[in-house]
Design an enzyme around this catalytic site. Sequence first.
Site, short mmCIF file in Angstrom:
data_model
loop_
_atom_site.label_atom_id
_atom_site.label_comp_id
_atom_site.label_asym_id
_atom_site.label_seq_id
_atom_site.Cartn_x
_atom_site.Cartn_y
_atom_site.Cartn_z
N ASN A 10 43.53 35.33 -14.36
CA ASN A 10 42.34 36.19 -14.38
C ASN A 10 41.14 35.40 -13.83
O ASN A 10 40.69 34.44 -14.44
CB ASN A 10 42.10 36.63 -15.84
CG ASN A 10 40.88 37.51 -15.98
OD1 ASN A 10 39.89 37.34 -15.28
ND2 ASN A 10 40.95 38.45 -16.89
N PRO A 11 40.62 35.80 -12.63
CA PRO A 11 39.56 35.01 -11.99
C PRO A 11 38.28 34.94 -12.81
O PRO A 11 37.55 33.94 -12.75
CB PRO A 11 39.32 35.74 -10.67
CG PRO A 11 39.95 37.07 -10.80
CD PRO A 11 41.01 36.98 -11.84
N GLU A 39 55.35 36.63 -18.55
CA GLU A 39 55.42 37.73 -19.51
C GLU A 39 54.81 37.28 -20.84
O GLU A 39 55.27 36.29 -21.43
CB GLU A 39 56.87 38.17 -19.71
CG GLU A 39 56.94 39.30 -20.66
CD GLU A 39 57.96 40.36 -20.23
OE1 GLU A 39 57.85 41.47 -20.75
OE2 GLU A 39 58.84 40.04 -19.42
N ASP A 68 44.20 32.56 -24.21
CA ASP A 68 44.55 33.94 -24.54
C ASP A 68 43.49 34.46 -25.48
O ASP A 68 43.09 33.79 -26.43
CB ASP A 68 45.94 34.05 -25.16
CG ASP A 68 46.51 35.44 -24.92
OD1 ASP A 68 46.59 35.87 -23.75
OD2 ASP A 68 46.87 36.13 -25.90
N THR A 69 42.99 35.65 -25.16
CA THR A 69 41.83 36.19 -25.87
C THR A 69 42.09 37.61 -26.32
O THR A 69 42.77 38.37 -25.62
CB THR A 69 40.61 36.17 -24.92
OG1 THR A 69 40.33 34.81 -24.56
CG2 THR A 69 39.37 36.78 -25.56
N TYR A 153 35.64 43.79 -21.98
CA TYR A 153 34.87 44.54 -22.99
C TYR A 153 33.41 44.07 -23.09
O TYR A 153 32.69 44.52 -23.98
CB TYR A 153 35.55 44.40 -24.36
CG TYR A 153 36.95 44.98 -24.41
CD1 TYR A 153 37.16 46.34 -24.65
CD2 TYR A 153 38.08 44.17 -24.20
CE1 TYR A 153 38.43 46.87 -24.70
CE2 TYR A 153 39.37 44.70 -24.24
CZ TYR A 153 39.53 46.04 -24.49
OH TYR A 153 40.80 46.58 -24.53
N HIS A 179 33.05 32.92 -27.30
CA HIS A 179 34.33 32.56 -27.90
C HIS A 179 35.07 31.53 -27.03
O HIS A 179 35.57 30.54 -27.51
CB HIS A 179 35.17 33.84 -28.07
CG HIS A 179 35.02 34.80 -26.91
ND1 HIS A 179 33.83 35.43 -26.64
CD2 HIS A 179 35.86 35.15 -25.91
CE1 HIS A 179 33.96 36.16 -25.55
NE2 HIS A 179 35.18 35.99 -25.07
N ARG A 180 35.10 31.80 -25.71
CA ARG A 180 35.82 30.91 -24.78
C ARG A 180 35.14 29.54 -24.73
O ARG A 180 35.81 28.51 -24.81
CB ARG A 180 35.81 31.59 -23.39
CG ARG A 180 36.49 30.81 -22.29
CD ARG A 180 36.87 31.71 -21.14
NE ARG A 180 37.82 32.71 -21.56
CZ ARG A 180 37.53 34.01 -21.72
NH1 ARG A 180 36.33 34.49 -21.40
NH2 ARG A 180 38.44 34.84 -22.16
P1 ITT Z 1 45.66 35.76 -18.17
O1 ITT Z 1 46.74 36.21 -19.13
O2 ITT Z 1 46.15 35.57 -16.78
O3 ITT Z 1 44.94 34.55 -18.68
P2 ITT Z 1 44.42 38.29 -18.95
O4 ITT Z 1 43.33 39.12 -18.33
O5 ITT Z 1 45.74 38.96 -19.18
O6 ITT Z 1 44.57 36.94 -18.10
P3 ITT Z 1 44.05 37.96 -21.84
O7 ITT Z 1 45.40 38.53 -22.13
O8 ITT Z 1 43.66 36.72 -22.54
O9 ITT Z 1 43.85 37.71 -20.28
O10 ITT Z 1 42.88 38.98 -22.13
C1 ITT Z 1 43.07 40.24 -22.67
C2 ITT Z 1 41.96 41.17 -22.30
O11 ITT Z 1 40.85 40.89 -23.17
C3 ITT Z 1 41.40 41.04 -20.89
O12 ITT Z 1 42.12 41.81 -19.98
C4 ITT Z 1 39.98 41.58 -21.09
O13 ITT Z 1 39.98 42.98 -21.05
C5 ITT Z 1 39.65 41.12 -22.50
N1 ITT Z 1 38.85 39.89 -22.50
C6 ITT Z 1 39.29 38.60 -22.53
N2 ITT Z 1 38.24 37.75 -22.53
C7 ITT Z 1 37.12 38.52 -22.50
C8 ITT Z 1 35.75 38.23 -22.48
O14 ITT Z 1 35.28 36.99 -22.45
N3 ITT Z 1 34.90 39.25 -22.44
C9 ITT Z 1 35.33 40.53 -22.43
N4 ITT Z 1 36.62 40.90 -22.45
C10 ITT Z 1 37.51 39.89 -22.48
#
Ligand code: ITT
Length: 194
Positions: A10-11, A39, A68-69, A153, A179-180
């Site tokens: 995710n860029p 996966e 992972d967030t 979000y 959070h990150r």
């Molecule tokens: P990678 O797995 O390649 O790292 P991803 O986009 O799938 O990328 P995540 O599963 O960690 O990443 O994230 C889940 C979703 O949560 C992501 O698609 C966003 O919609 C949201 N998200 C993650 N971090 C966020 C942030 O800092 N602010 C807002 N939304 C966020």
Amino acid sequence: MTTFVLATANPHKANEMRAVLSGLGIELLERPDHVGEVEEDADTLEGNALLKARALVDATGQPAIADDTGLFVDALEGRPGVFSARFAGENATYADNVAKLLSSLEGITAARRTARFRTVVVVAYPEHEPLVVEGILEGTIGVEPRGDHGFGYDPVFIPEGGEQTLAEMTPDQKNAISHRARALQRLVEVLAQR
Ligand code: ITT
């Protein structure tokens, strides 16, 4: 200089990680193009971050960092949580997920719209145990999207103690409290103690 291979595809996340870590003496190498999508089928953020980091260690032989967030909304019993990327379906866009979140919270009063972002960062190594850290940002979910910065979000997440959404903040403002960023600062502390 410590160097890790970046495991996120995710860029937006990659840019935020680079911005925070470049000031802390950690360099991130691009995720190699030949590595396919990993996966994410674990049922926790820790599990998915480990899967992503290990896949990049296996592909490159170098230490790798994964994030992972999830967004955990109290009125939805913690959903979308680990399923945040797919809340509105398998190929959902950020706008679809935000719309689903707002409709799920229709009629819920401001006081009951509390939520938190939780980021788990994992560094996996070819030869020793992984490091696992987390960062949390408390806040509430607004009633309509506001702001053009950030991603996911961010337009509906209002960090505790303020009125702006994360998407109304500049990248530097988000990176100062997110959070990150908190997870990455914790990682730097843990690395310094080793
Ligand atoms: P990678 O797995 O390649 O790292 P991803 O986009 O799938 O990328 P995540 O599963 O960690 O990443 O994230 C889940 C979703 O949560 C992501 O698609 C966003 O919609 C949201 N998200 C993650 N971090 C966020 C942030 O800092 N602010 C807002 N939304 C966020």
